[in-house]
Design a protein around this motif. Structure first.
Motif, PDB file in Angstrom:
ATOM      1  N   ARG A  91       0.827  -1.207   0.000  1.00 35.72           N
ATOM      2  CA  ARG A  91       0.000   0.000   0.000  1.00 35.72           C
ATOM      3  C   ARG A  91       0.864   1.262   0.000  1.00 35.72           C
ATOM      4  O   ARG A  91       2.031   1.215   0.363  1.00 35.72           O
ATOM      5  CB  ARG A  91      -0.899  -0.002   1.238  1.00 35.72           C
ATOM      6  N   LYS A  92       0.240   2.346  -0.425  1.00 33.47           N
ATOM      7  CA  LYS A  92       0.926   3.649  -0.345  1.00 33.47           C
ATOM      8  C   LYS A  92       0.323   4.391   0.833  1.00 33.47           C
ATOM      9  O   LYS A  92      -0.891   4.417   1.002  1.00 33.47           O
ATOM     10  CB  LYS A  92       0.685   4.436  -1.632  1.00 33.47           C
ATOM     11  N   PHE A  93       1.171   4.984   1.635  1.00 33.54           N
ATOM     12  CA  PHE A  93       0.674   5.722   2.796  1.00 33.54           C
ATOM     13  C   PHE A  93       0.969   7.211   2.627  1.00 33.54           C
ATOM     14  O   PHE A  93       2.025   7.587   2.118  1.00 33.54           O
ATOM     15  CB  PHE A  93       1.325   5.177   4.069  1.00 33.54           C
ATOM     16  N   ASN A  94       0.034   8.020   3.041  1.00 31.73           N
ATOM     17  CA  ASN A  94       0.173   9.468   2.881  1.00 31.73           C
ATOM     18  C   ASN A  94       0.993  10.089   4.001  1.00 31.73           C
ATOM     19  O   ASN A  94       1.253   9.467   5.023  1.00 31.73           O
ATOM     20  CB  ASN A  94      -1.209  10.122   2.865  1.00 31.73           C
ATOM     21  N   ILE A  95       1.344  11.329   3.768  1.00 32.80           N
ATOM     22  CA  ILE A  95       1.991  12.121   4.819  1.00 32.80           C
ATOM     23  C   ILE A  95       0.900  12.945   5.485  1.00 32.80           C
ATOM     24  O   ILE A  95       0.035  13.507   4.808  1.00 32.80           O
ATOM     25  CB  ILE A  95       3.079  13.029   4.206  1.00 32.80           C
ATOM     26  N   GLU A  96       0.890  12.946   6.799  1.00 33.37           N
ATOM     27  CA  GLU A  96      -0.087  13.763   7.531  1.00 33.37           C
ATOM     28  C   GLU A  96       0.654  14.771   8.398  1.00 33.37           C
ATOM     29  O   GLU A  96       1.519  14.395   9.186  1.00 33.37           O
ATOM     30  CB  GLU A  96      -0.975  12.874   8.427  1.00 33.37           C
ATOM     31  N   ARG A  97       0.296  16.017   8.217  1.00 32.31           N
ATOM     32  CA  ARG A  97       0.904  17.087   9.041  1.00 32.31           C
ATOM     33  C   ARG A  97      -0.098  17.516  10.100  1.00 32.31           C
ATOM     34  O   ARG A  97      -1.226  17.870   9.781  1.00 32.31           O
ATOM     35  CB  ARG A  97       1.264  18.285   8.159  1.00 32.31           C
ATOM     36  N   ILE A  98       0.332  17.438  11.355  1.00 31.56           N
ATOM     37  CA  ILE A  98      -0.544  17.846  12.453  1.00 31.56           C
ATOM     38  C   ILE A  98       0.122  19.014  13.179  1.00 31.56           C
ATOM     39  O   ILE A  98       1.279  18.905  13.591  1.00 31.56           O
ATOM     40  CB  ILE A  98      -0.756  16.689  13.467  1.00 31.56           C
ATOM     41  N   GLU A  99      -0.619  20.095  13.313  1.00 31.10           N
ATOM     42  CA  GLU A  99      -0.104  21.267  14.042  1.00 31.10           C
ATOM     43  C   GLU A  99      -0.928  21.452  15.315  1.00 31.10           C
ATOM     44  O   GLU A  99      -2.012  20.895  15.448  1.00 31.10           O
ATOM     45  CB  GLU A  99      -0.211  22.522  13.159  1.00 31.10           C
ATOM     46  N   GLY A 100      -0.398  22.263  16.198  1.00 35.70           N
ATOM     47  CA  GLY A 100      -1.148  22.650  17.390  1.00 35.70           C
ATOM     48  C   GLY A 100      -1.175  21.602  18.488  1.00 35.70           C
ATOM     49  O   GLY A 100      -2.038  21.636  19.363  1.00 35.70           O
ATOM     50  N   LEU A 101      -0.222  20.630  18.430  1.00 36.42           N
ATOM     51  CA  LEU A 101      -0.155  19.635  19.505  1.00 36.42           C
ATOM     52  C   LEU A 101       0.557  20.251  20.702  1.00 36.42           C
ATOM     53  O   LEU A 101       1.469  21.055  20.529  1.00 36.42           O
ATOM     54  CB  LEU A 101       0.611  18.397  19.020  1.00 36.42           C
ATOM     55  N   PRO A 102       0.176  19.880  21.923  1.00 35.50           N
ATOM     56  CA  PRO A 102       0.930  20.369  23.080  1.00 35.50           C
ATOM     57  C   PRO A 102       2.401  19.989  22.897  1.00 35.50           C
ATOM     58  O   PRO A 102       2.710  18.800  22.729  1.00 35.50           O
ATOM     59  CB  PRO A 102       0.304  19.608  24.259  1.00 35.50           C
ATOM     60  N   PRO A 103       3.338  20.990  22.861  1.00 35.09           N
ATOM     61  CA  PRO A 103       4.754  20.698  22.542  1.00 35.09           C
ATOM     62  C   PRO A 103       5.348  19.573  23.373  1.00 35.09           C
ATOM     63  O   PRO A 103       6.115  18.755  22.855  1.00 35.09           O
ATOM     64  CB  PRO A 103       5.454  22.029  22.835  1.00 35.09           C
ATOM     65  N   LYS A 104       4.986  19.489  24.652  1.00 35.00           N
ATOM     66  CA  LYS A 104       5.533  18.432  25.522  1.00 35.00           C
ATOM     67  C   LYS A 104       5.214  17.039  25.007  1.00 35.00           C
ATOM     68  O   LYS A 104       5.957  16.095  25.265  1.00 35.00           O
ATOM     69  CB  LYS A 104       4.932  18.564  26.932  1.00 35.00           C
ATOM     70  N   THR A 105       4.077  16.890  24.313  1.00 33.65           N
ATOM     71  CA  THR A 105       3.678  15.565  23.836  1.00 33.65           C
ATOM     72  C   THR A 105       4.430  15.180  22.564  1.00 33.65           C
ATOM     73  O   THR A 105       4.429  14.020  22.168  1.00 33.65           O
ATOM     74  CB  THR A 105       2.161  15.496  23.572  1.00 33.65           C
ATOM     75  N   VAL A 106       5.045  16.161  21.896  1.00 27.71           N
ATOM     76  CA  VAL A 106       5.824  15.868  20.688  1.00 27.71           C
ATOM     77  C   VAL A 106       7.273  15.583  21.080  1.00 27.71           C
ATOM     78  O   VAL A 106       7.903  14.659  20.573  1.00 27.71           O
ATOM     79  CB  VAL A 106       5.729  17.037  19.673  1.00 27.71           C
ATOM     80  N   SER A 150     -10.421  11.352  10.645  1.00 29.82           N
ATOM     81  CA  SER A 150      -9.531  12.517  10.577  1.00 29.82           C
ATOM     82  C   SER A 150      -8.055  12.137  10.528  1.00 29.82           C
ATOM     83  O   SER A 150      -7.187  12.995  10.404  1.00 29.82           O
ATOM     84  CB  SER A 150      -9.802  13.444  11.763  1.00 29.82           C
ATOM     85  N   GLY A 151      -7.754  10.857  10.607  1.00 29.10           N
ATOM     86  CA  GLY A 151      -6.367  10.408  10.523  1.00 29.10           C
ATOM     87  C   GLY A 151      -6.371   8.930  10.203  1.00 29.10           C
ATOM     88  O   GLY A 151      -7.280   8.211  10.610  1.00 29.10           O
ATOM     89  N   PHE A 152      -5.356   8.500   9.442  1.00 28.46           N
ATOM     90  CA  PHE A 152      -5.381   7.135   8.922  1.00 28.46           C
ATOM     91  C   PHE A 152      -4.155   6.327   9.325  1.00 28.46           C
ATOM     92  O   PHE A 152      -3.076   6.881   9.574  1.00 28.46           O
ATOM     93  CB  PHE A 152      -5.532   7.175   7.402  1.00 28.46           C
ATOM     94  N   TYR A 153      -4.363   5.012   9.335  1.00 31.73           N
ATOM     95  CA  TYR A 153      -3.303   4.039   9.643  1.00 31.73           C
ATOM     96  C   TYR A 153      -2.176   4.155   8.616  1.00 31.73           C
ATOM     97  O   TYR A 153      -2.438   4.265   7.408  1.00 31.73           O
ATOM     98  CB  TYR A 153      -3.904   2.642   9.582  1.00 31.73           C
ATOM     99  N   GLY A 154      -0.973   4.092   9.127  1.00 33.83           N
ATOM    100  CA  GLY A 154       0.191   3.994   8.245  1.00 33.83           C
ATOM    101  C   GLY A 154       0.771   5.310   7.790  1.00 33.83           C
ATOM    102  O   GLY A 154       1.888   5.352   7.284  1.00 33.83           O
ATOM    103  N   SER A 155       0.021   6.406   7.960  1.00 36.75           N
ATOM    104  CA  SER A 155       0.508   7.670   7.425  1.00 36.75           C
ATOM    105  C   SER A 155       1.777   8.116   8.141  1.00 36.75           C
ATOM    106  O   SER A 155       1.955   7.880   9.339  1.00 36.75           O
ATOM    107  CB  SER A 155      -0.575   8.748   7.541  1.00 36.75           C
ATOM    108  N   GLN A 156       2.644   8.732   7.360  1.00 38.14           N
ATOM    109  CA  GLN A 156       3.881   9.268   7.912  1.00 38.14           C
ATOM    110  C   GLN A 156       3.528  10.584   8.596  1.00 38.14           C
ATOM    111  O   GLN A 156       2.939  11.448   7.976  1.00 38.14           O
ATOM    112  CB  GLN A 156       4.893   9.488   6.786  1.00 38.14           C
ATOM    113  N   ARG A 157       3.875  10.717   9.855  1.00 35.52           N
ATOM    114  CA  ARG A 157       3.409  11.884  10.607  1.00 35.52           C
ATOM    115  C   ARG A 157       4.469  12.966  10.779  1.00 35.52           C
ATOM    116  O   ARG A 157       5.617  12.675  11.092  1.00 35.52           O
ATOM    117  CB  ARG A 157       2.926  11.430  11.985  1.00 35.52           C
TER     118      ARG A 157
END
Ligand SMILES: [Zn+2]
Length: 267
Positions: A91-106, A150-157
């Motif tokens: 399968r091909k997996f997409n890239i998902e960009r997530i913003e606005g996460l609490p910085p400590k959790t990243v 709103s988010g999928f398995y395998g995506s590069q985050r």
């Protein structure tokens, strides 16, 4: 006589084809595959034994990065050895960009290290199947909450601009307080209100090593050891932990192999 031998060989060939074990599910990266064998048969996937229950049922799965072929060997009770090469859909997996996460959790601070050790230890323990012989997984899975994917398995985050490991859940977004139900029945092996990254978390053991994990819950309304049915309320949607908005992150494991929940809904 010569022809008879040929006919017998042909008959043997066709009867062995007819008896080939049927595989159900998705022979694909992230896919869950199952079937039923005759009494007493054994199964090996790429040389490793796969649990076969009393009724002959078996289940296994393929990881996100599974190779394009796998070898399945069935050892029948009568001594017949059935070997199959499975073509595992890539399968091909997409890239998902997530913003606005609490910085400590990243980038978790050092002060979190000890607590994270305890939390990941509890997850590991909960996923080490205890209810091995349960057949809850066989009834299939339902969406654990109403809402949009709103988010999928395998995506590069890429989290807050930083590349991170792939995502292994199916995210379903909905307002805080939206009911979350058990995608399949089983035994609750973990129920905790506020893990650092997962927020409210529930793990359900569906048997045969198959488990569901649900993250970011606002409330957790079940207890460890509790037996639950498919569709039963287990809690509500929230945005606790590493989350940028209210959603539930649903994961399915076969042992340590992470599978794609979406594939199980498409059956
Ligand atoms: Zn997620």
């Amino acid at each position: 006589m010569k022809y008879l031998k040929h006919i017998l060989l042909l008959l043997a060939f066709y009867s062995s084809v007819a008896e080939a074990t049927e595989l159900k599910g998705d022979i694909a990266q992230g896919g869950l595959v199952w079937g039923q064998l005759k009494h007493g048969a054994e199964l090996r996937l790429d040389g490793k034994p796969v649990y076969v229950g009393k009724e002959g049922y078996f289940v296994f799965g393929f990881s996100r990065d599974a190779a394009d072929t796998a070898t399945l060997v069935i050892l029948h009770r009568d001594g017949r050895r059935e070997e199959r090469t499975l073509n595992v859909a890539q399968r091909k997996f997409n890239i998902e960009r997530i913003e606005g996460l609490p910085p400590k959790t990243v980038t978790p601070p050092e002060s979190w290290t000890e607590r994270r050790k305890v939390e990941t230890g509890r997850v590991r323990k909960a996923r080490a199947a205890r209810a091995v012989t349960r057949l809850d997984w066989l009834n299939g899975f339902i969406k654990p909450a109403e809402g949009r994917f709103s988010g999928f398995y395998g995506s590069q985050r890429i989290l807050n601009g930083k590349p991170r490991s792939p995502h292994y859940g199916l995210d379903i977004a909905g307002p805080v307080g939206t009911p979350i139900v058990a995608p399949a029945g089983g035994i609750v092996t973990l129920a905790a209100p506020d893990f650092l990254l997962e927020g409210g978390i529930v793990i359900i053991d569906h048997g045969y090593g198959v488990s569901s994990t649900l993250f970011h819950m606002n409330s957790v309304d079940v207890q460890e050891g509790q037996r639950i049915e498919q569709g039963e309320l287990i809690g509500t949607i929230g945005s606790k932990g590493r989350s940028s908005g209210p959603h539930v992150d649903w994961r399915i494991n076969w042992g340590n192999v992470r599978l794609d929940p979406l594939l199980t809904l498409e059956e």
